[in-house]
Design a protein around this motif. Structure first.
Motif, PDB file in Angstrom:
ATOM      1  N   TRP A 160       0.831  -1.209   0.000  1.00 28.60           N
ATOM      2  CA  TRP A 160       0.000   0.000   0.000  1.00 28.60           C
ATOM      3  C   TRP A 160       0.869   1.264   0.000  1.00 28.60           C
ATOM      4  O   TRP A 160       0.491   2.282  -0.599  1.00 28.60           O
ATOM      5  N   PHE A 161       2.027   1.209   0.638  1.00 31.49           N
ATOM      6  CA  PHE A 161       2.975   2.329   0.558  1.00 31.49           C
ATOM      7  C   PHE A 161       3.402   2.551  -0.891  1.00 31.49           C
ATOM      8  O   PHE A 161       3.488   3.689  -1.369  1.00 31.49           O
ATOM      9  N   SER A 162       3.668   1.460  -1.589  1.00 30.49           N
ATOM     10  CA  SER A 162       4.091   1.557  -2.977  1.00 30.49           C
ATOM     11  C   SER A 162       2.984   2.116  -3.858  1.00 30.49           C
ATOM     12  O   SER A 162       3.229   2.927  -4.757  1.00 30.49           O
ATOM     13  N   VAL A 163       1.753   1.694  -3.600  1.00 28.79           N
ATOM     14  CA  VAL A 163       0.619   2.214  -4.369  1.00 28.79           C
ATOM     15  C   VAL A 163       0.510   3.725  -4.177  1.00 28.79           C
ATOM     16  O   VAL A 163       0.400   4.496  -5.142  1.00 28.79           O
ATOM     17  N   ALA A 164       0.549   4.155  -2.913  1.00 29.82           N
ATOM     18  CA  ALA A 164       0.431   5.589  -2.632  1.00 29.82           C
ATOM     19  C   ALA A 164       1.595   6.360  -3.235  1.00 29.82           C
ATOM     20  O   ALA A 164       1.419   7.452  -3.812  1.00 29.82           O
ATOM     21  N   GLY A 165       2.800   5.794  -3.123  1.00 28.52           N
ATOM     22  CA  GLY A 165       3.963   6.468  -3.677  1.00 28.52           C
ATOM     23  C   GLY A 165       3.909   6.576  -5.185  1.00 28.52           C
ATOM     24  O   GLY A 165       4.321   7.599  -5.767  1.00 28.52           O
ATOM     25  N   ALA A 166       3.417   5.535  -5.851  1.00 33.44           N
ATOM     26  CA  ALA A 166       3.303   5.573  -7.311  1.00 33.44           C
ATOM     27  C   ALA A 166       2.293   6.625  -7.747  1.00 33.44           C
ATOM     28  O   ALA A 166       2.512   7.355  -8.728  1.00 33.44           O
ATOM     29  N   VAL A 167       1.178   6.723  -7.026  1.00 32.35           N
ATOM     30  CA  VAL A 167       0.178   7.745  -7.346  1.00 32.35           C
ATOM     31  C   VAL A 167       0.761   9.138  -7.140  1.00 32.35           C
ATOM     32  O   VAL A 167       0.565  10.050  -7.961  1.00 32.35           O
ATOM     33  N   ALA A 168       1.516   9.303  -6.044  1.00 32.94           N
ATOM     34  CA  ALA A 168       2.136  10.605  -5.786  1.00 32.94           C
ATOM     35  C   ALA A 168       3.151  10.959  -6.867  1.00 32.94           C
ATOM     36  O   ALA A 168       3.217  12.105  -7.328  1.00 32.94           O
ATOM     37  N   ALA A 169       3.951   9.966  -7.277  1.00 30.33           N
ATOM     38  CA  ALA A 169       4.931  10.214  -8.333  1.00 30.33           C
ATOM     39  C   ALA A 169       4.248  10.610  -9.631  1.00 30.33           C
ATOM     40  O   ALA A 169       4.701  11.506 -10.351  1.00 30.33           O
ATOM     41  N   LEU A 170       3.140   9.939  -9.934  1.00 25.98           N
ATOM     42  CA  LEU A 170       2.411  10.260 -11.154  1.00 25.98           C
ATOM     43  C   LEU A 170       1.855  11.679 -11.096  1.00 25.98           C
ATOM     44  O   LEU A 170       1.949  12.443 -12.067  1.00 25.98           O
ATOM     45  N   ALA A 171       1.312  12.054  -9.957  1.00 26.88           N
ATOM     46  CA  ALA A 171       0.641  13.345  -9.845  1.00 26.88           C
ATOM     47  C   ALA A 171       1.628  14.506  -9.759  1.00 26.88           C
ATOM     48  O   ALA A 171       1.381  15.592 -10.289  1.00 26.88           O
ATOM     49  N   TYR A 172       2.717  14.292  -9.095  1.00 30.36           N
ATOM     50  CA  TYR A 172       3.619  15.412  -8.808  1.00 30.36           C
ATOM     51  C   TYR A 172       4.581  15.713  -9.940  1.00 30.36           C
ATOM     52  O   TYR A 172       4.879  16.889 -10.213  1.00 30.36           O
ATOM     53  N   GLY A 173       5.097  14.656 -10.607  1.00 34.52           N
ATOM     54  CA  GLY A 173       6.012  14.879 -11.725  1.00 34.52           C
ATOM     55  C   GLY A 173       7.285  15.588 -11.286  1.00 34.52           C
ATOM     56  O   GLY A 173       7.625  16.664 -11.773  1.00 34.52           O
ATOM     57  N   PHE A 174       7.985  14.979 -10.321  1.00 32.68           N
ATOM     58  CA  PHE A 174       9.168  15.618  -9.753  1.00 32.68           C
ATOM     59  C   PHE A 174      10.225  15.899 -10.820  1.00 32.68           C
ATOM     60  O   PHE A 174      10.310  15.234 -11.835  1.00 32.68           O
ATOM     61  N   ARG A 175      11.090  16.861 -10.478  1.00 29.40           N
ATOM     62  CA  ARG A 175      12.185  17.154 -11.404  1.00 29.40           C
ATOM     63  C   ARG A 175      13.226  16.032 -11.348  1.00 29.40           C
ATOM     64  O   ARG A 175      13.361  15.342 -10.347  1.00 29.40           O
ATOM     65  N   ASP A 176      13.964  15.919 -12.409  1.00 29.29           N
ATOM     66  CA  ASP A 176      14.928  14.829 -12.559  1.00 29.29           C
ATOM     67  C   ASP A 176      16.185  15.081 -11.736  1.00 29.29           C
ATOM     68  O   ASP A 176      16.622  16.206 -11.553  1.00 29.29           O
ATOM     69  N   ARG A 177      16.741  13.986 -11.201  1.00 26.70           N
ATOM     70  CA  ARG A 177      18.036  14.040 -10.543  1.00 26.70           C
ATOM     71  C   ARG A 177      18.921  12.971 -11.166  1.00 26.70           C
ATOM     72  O   ARG A 177      18.470  11.874 -11.429  1.00 26.70           O
ATOM     73  N   LEU A 178      20.188  13.268 -11.355  1.00 23.77           N
ATOM     74  CA  LEU A 178      21.114  12.295 -11.930  1.00 23.77           C
ATOM     75  C   LEU A 178      21.696  11.427 -10.818  1.00 23.77           C
ATOM     76  O   LEU A 178      22.241  11.946  -9.848  1.00 23.77           O
ATOM     77  N   PRO A 179      21.594  10.108 -10.923  1.00 21.04           N
ATOM     78  CA  PRO A 179      22.141   9.243  -9.883  1.00 21.04           C
ATOM     79  C   PRO A 179      23.656   9.192  -9.924  1.00 21.04           C
ATOM     80  O   PRO A 179      24.275   9.377 -10.962  1.00 21.04           O
ATOM     81  N   ARG A 180      24.253   8.955  -8.752  1.00 15.23           N
ATOM     82  CA  ARG A 180      25.686   8.727  -8.667  1.00 15.23           C
ATOM     83  C   ARG A 180      25.933   7.236  -8.857  1.00 15.23           C
ATOM     84  O   ARG A 180      25.619   6.433  -7.982  1.00 15.23           O
ATOM     85  N   GLU A 181      26.522   6.864  -9.974  1.00 13.11           N
ATOM     86  CA  GLU A 181      26.568   5.460 -10.361  1.00 13.11           C
ATOM     87  C   GLU A 181      27.367   4.603  -9.398  1.00 13.11           C
ATOM     88  O   GLU A 181      26.951   3.507  -9.044  1.00 13.11           O
ATOM     89  N   GLN A 182      28.514   5.076  -8.958  1.00  5.26           N
ATOM     90  CA  GLN A 182      29.336   4.244  -8.082  1.00  5.26           C
ATOM     91  C   GLN A 182      28.647   4.004  -6.752  1.00  5.26           C
ATOM     92  O   GLN A 182      28.631   2.882  -6.234  1.00  5.26           O
ATOM     93  N   ALA A 183      28.058   5.042  -6.188  1.00  4.67           N
ATOM     94  CA  ALA A 183      27.335   4.874  -4.930  1.00  4.67           C
ATOM     95  C   ALA A 183      26.132   3.960  -5.116  1.00  4.67           C
ATOM     96  O   ALA A 183      25.808   3.137  -4.247  1.00  4.67           O
ATOM     97  N   ALA A 184      25.462   4.087  -6.265  1.00  2.70           N
ATOM     98  CA  ALA A 184      24.306   3.227  -6.533  1.00  2.70           C
ATOM     99  C   ALA A 184      24.727   1.778  -6.668  1.00  2.70           C
ATOM    100  O   ALA A 184      24.055   0.868  -6.162  1.00  2.70           O
ATOM    101  N   ALA A 185      25.855   1.543  -7.343  1.00  2.00           N
ATOM    102  CA  ALA A 185      26.337   0.171  -7.506  1.00  2.00           C
ATOM    103  C   ALA A 185      26.679  -0.443  -6.165  1.00  2.00           C
ATOM    104  O   ALA A 185      26.312  -1.601  -5.866  1.00  2.00           O
ATOM    105  N   LEU A 186      27.360   0.302  -5.308  1.00  4.05           N
ATOM    106  CA  LEU A 186      27.732  -0.219  -3.994  1.00  4.05           C
ATOM    107  C   LEU A 186      26.495  -0.455  -3.134  1.00  4.05           C
ATOM    108  O   LEU A 186      26.385  -1.481  -2.453  1.00  4.05           O
ATOM    109  N   ALA A 187      25.554   0.485  -3.171  1.00  4.42           N
ATOM    110  CA  ALA A 187      24.332   0.326  -2.378  1.00  4.42           C
ATOM    111  C   ALA A 187      23.541  -0.894  -2.823  1.00  4.42           C
ATOM    112  O   ALA A 187      23.047  -1.674  -2.002  1.00  4.42           O
ATOM    113  N   SER A 188      23.409  -1.088  -4.142  1.00  2.00           N
ATOM    114  CA  SER A 188      22.682  -2.258  -4.652  1.00  2.00           C
ATOM    115  C   SER A 188      23.359  -3.543  -4.218  1.00  2.00           C
ATOM    116  O   SER A 188      22.708  -4.498  -3.781  1.00  2.00           O
ATOM    117  N   THR A 189      24.690  -3.576  -4.329  1.00  2.00           N
ATOM    118  CA  THR A 189      25.437  -4.776  -3.954  1.00  2.00           C
ATOM    119  C   THR A 189      25.265  -5.096  -2.482  1.00  2.00           C
ATOM    120  O   THR A 189      25.006  -6.242  -2.099  1.00  2.00           O
TER     121      THR A 189
END
Length: 641
Positions: free
Chosen positions: A476-505
């Motif tokens: 239900w958190f995901s449902v609400a968050g998806a609706v909020a993302a759809l409605a708000y249309g936030f501005r784009d942010r560029l991910p930091r790839e190395q930090a993202a890779a380490l966090a995913s791992t």
């Protein structure tokens, strides 16, 4: 040494069967696993169709398949489209993972015996037709496997490898695993256009499917149609469709349509399920950015046209199925069977339980929690696919009237599986990238702590009958968050790839540790109840295509390990159609083993009988062909007069 030789034969045979598709893809300027799978199975569909029309054998299928490759060969040598970066490293990792699967392989049970039986018949019969591969001599086509395309693939591999069908079904996942990893990487790269999130999506998929369940998970059954279509063919379609959006061409559109056809033939409902998140993606992408409208519509058409043509042919078979457009009794039976997975308001109003979405363990929980962050990357295609795809799936599965109607169309058994088409791997990979952009170096320790916590709190529920499931609040958190993302249309942010890779791992590390601590054959892989002596007698003493009568459980095994027909089977593994009438056949078998009335097996055309001494004390005054401590194989003469 024998295992190594078998592996080499299986790898060589798979290469031979896929080679024509690779040549056609190269002739069209396409490189990669996705295009190869698409065209190899499209060619195989054509070769098998011709063979069924003329009543040929599997040898004709192989000749036609290789002939198509020979025609494409002169045009394939000039293809020069570059492969995606790091594909060799990803393929090598997939190959290592595939080798590890050999250790946890086990004899197939459940639906695996049904599919094994079809492969046996395709290999053994000289006069093939669609009806020839049925389990019953007087039965009808299975609505989910009316055209045995994937079974034909397995049979060709067995033929070229000179291997037993049971060996192919058991060990081919070792060969298919690197292809599954590569095609998932191709789909991720086509969507993200970056190595790190594409690789993170692959790792999340392996965590979801193989590591969280333990014992190799569903990767050990990659040789079966449902798993192969989900882990091989669906990513292939997405890779080609996403590639088309970036570089529209008739060649990519044709390849996408070929891949969609393969999905529709191998597992029809999955072709429908594919359209749901993709349509949501196209709608959100157009709503957010006014982009991909025309190309998205063309891609949707490519995903829909070839399956629609196949469904026109399939419709009469589906119409005879009890679970499609069910009556009141069948609907009540389905609601009772899947009660733990549903929230039921009434017989005509029910939905999927929220616990179903996070039942696959830590990676699923993380993907759902990270999903709202996709709104922070609204300019990216992956964000639109995650948000639009999730909302489309949520709408159908969690809104009772929609889900009830959907279940009537595709059957309740299949409708539950739409939850598996949530874009979880892309949500995980993209969400980790956004998280790394937001909190930078703190992403790594947060991810590791989250991975450990989720593994301890939400390890997953992988039983057929849902007991606890995943945490409903996460859905239900995901449902609400998806609706909020759809409605708000936030501005784009560029991910930091190395930090993202380490966090995913680091997040997935506890899941992989758990998976490897459970790296043993699954308890579900139980040895066949048939004794080796009986299997040998069935293959050597009973002619191919003969009809063998036994109790439902024994019949199920008999049809799997010998190229023969049977007269009944466990209703759970038999399509409930007018011709198959699984419950009536079960009751007829019960009467026979109570009374010994030989008119019952004779009415089915049986000339052979198998009695399981552990299930029945019946003894018959008939010629004994084989007997051991458990089974007796009788020859049943025709009735006099």
């Amino acid at each position: 040494m024998n295992d190594a030789f078998l592996l080499l034969r299986l790898a060589f045979a798979t290469g031979v069967v896929l080679a024509p598709g690779w040549l056609v893809a190269r002739a069209l300027g396409q490189r990669g696993v996705a295009a190869t799978l698409a065209w190899a199975l499209a060619l195989l569909f054509g070769a098998m169709s011709v063979t069924f029309l003329v009543g040929g054998s599997l040898t004709l299928v192989l000749v036609l398949q290789l002939g198509a490759g020979a025609v494409a060969f002169p045009f394939a040598r000039g293809a020069s489209r570059a492969r995606i970066p790091r594909w060799k490293e990803v393929g090598a990792a997939g190959a290592v993972f595939g080798l590890l699967l050999w250790h946890v392989a086990g004899e197939r049970g459940g639906d695996g015996l049904f599919h094994l039986g079809r492969v046996q018949k395709l290999l053994s019969f000289d006069d093939l037709s669609l009806d020839a591969v049925n389990e019953f001599p007087d039965g009808g086509l299975h609505p989910g496997y009316a055209f045995p395309l994937w079974h034909g693939f397995l049979a060709l591999v067995a033929k070229v490898a000179w291997a037993e069908p049971a060996e192919v079904v058991e060990h081919l996942p070792t060969v298919l695993a690197p292809l599954a990893v590569l095609v998932a990487y191709e789909a991720g790269y086509a969507l993200f256009r970056a190595v790190v999130p594409a690789a993170a999506a692959v790792a999340a998929g392996v965590a979801l499917i193989a590591m969280a369940p333990g014992h190799g998970g569903a990767y050990t059954v990659l040789s079966l149609p449902a798993t192969a279509s989900r882990q091989l063919l669906v990513p292939a379609v997405l890779a080609l469709a996403f590639g088309f959006l970036r570089r529209p061409s008739w060649r990519l559109a044709a390849s996408t349509a070929a891949a969609a056809l393969a999905v529709a033939v191998v597992h029809p409902t999955y072709a429908i399920f594919l359209l749901v998140p993709f349509a949501g993606f196209v709608a959100v992408r157009w709503g957010w950015r006014r982009e991909d409208g025309r190309t998205g519509a063309v891609a949707l058409a490519a995903l829909a046209v070839t399956p629609a043509a196949f469904f026109v042919w399939l419709l009469p078979v589906v119409g005879d199925t009890a679970s499609v457009g069910p009556d009141a009794a069948e609907r009540a039976r389905g609601l009772e069977q899947y009660a733990g997975q549903l929230v039921v308001s009434s017989d005509s109003s029910f939905r999927l339980s929220a616990e179903m979405f996070a039942r696959a363990g830590p990676a699923a929980v993380a993907a759902l929690l990270l999903l709202p962050l996709a709104g922070l990357a609204a300019r990216r295609r992956w964000s639109a696919y995650v948000v639009g795809g999730a909302l489309a799936v949520f709408a159908i599965t969690l809104v009772p009237p929609l889900f009830a109607q959907f279940a009537d169309v595709v059957s309740l058994s299949q409708a539950r599986r739409l939850a598996g088409f949530m874009p979880l791997t892309f949500s995980f990979a993209g969400g980790m990238g956004v998280l790394a952009a937001l909190i930078g170096p703190f992403a790594a320790p947060v991810a590791l702590a989250g991975g450990i916590a989720c593994q301890l709190l939400y390890p997953g529920d992988f039983n057929y009958v849902l007991t606890e499931g995943g945490p409903a609040w996460v859905t239900w958190f995901s449902v609400a968050g998806a609706v909020a993302a759809l409605a708000y249309g936030f501005r784009d942010r560029l991910p930091r790839e190395q930090a993202a890779a380490l966090a995913s791992t680091l997040f997935l590390l506890p899941v992989f540790v758990h998976g490897f601590t459970e790296w043993s054959p699954s308890p579900a892989f139980r040895p066949s109840p048939l004794t080796p002596g009986l299997v040998e007698a069935l293959n050597e003493q009973v002619p191919a295509g003969a009809i063998v009568y036994s109790d439902p459980e024994t019949s199920y095994g008999v049809a799997a390990y010998a190229p023969v027909y049977v007269c009944n089977g466990p209703p759970a593994h038999v399509a409930d159609t007018d011709e198959n009438r699984p419950y009536e056949r079960r009751d007829e078998a019960a009467r026979f083993f109570e009374t010994g009335d030989l008119s019952i097996p004779r009415a089915c055309g049986a000339r052979w009988l198998v009695v399981d001494g552990e299930r029945s004390e019946l003894t018959l005054d008939l010629p004994v062909v084989y007997r051991d401590g458990r089974f007796t194989l009788y020859r049943l003469p025709a009735a006099s007069g």
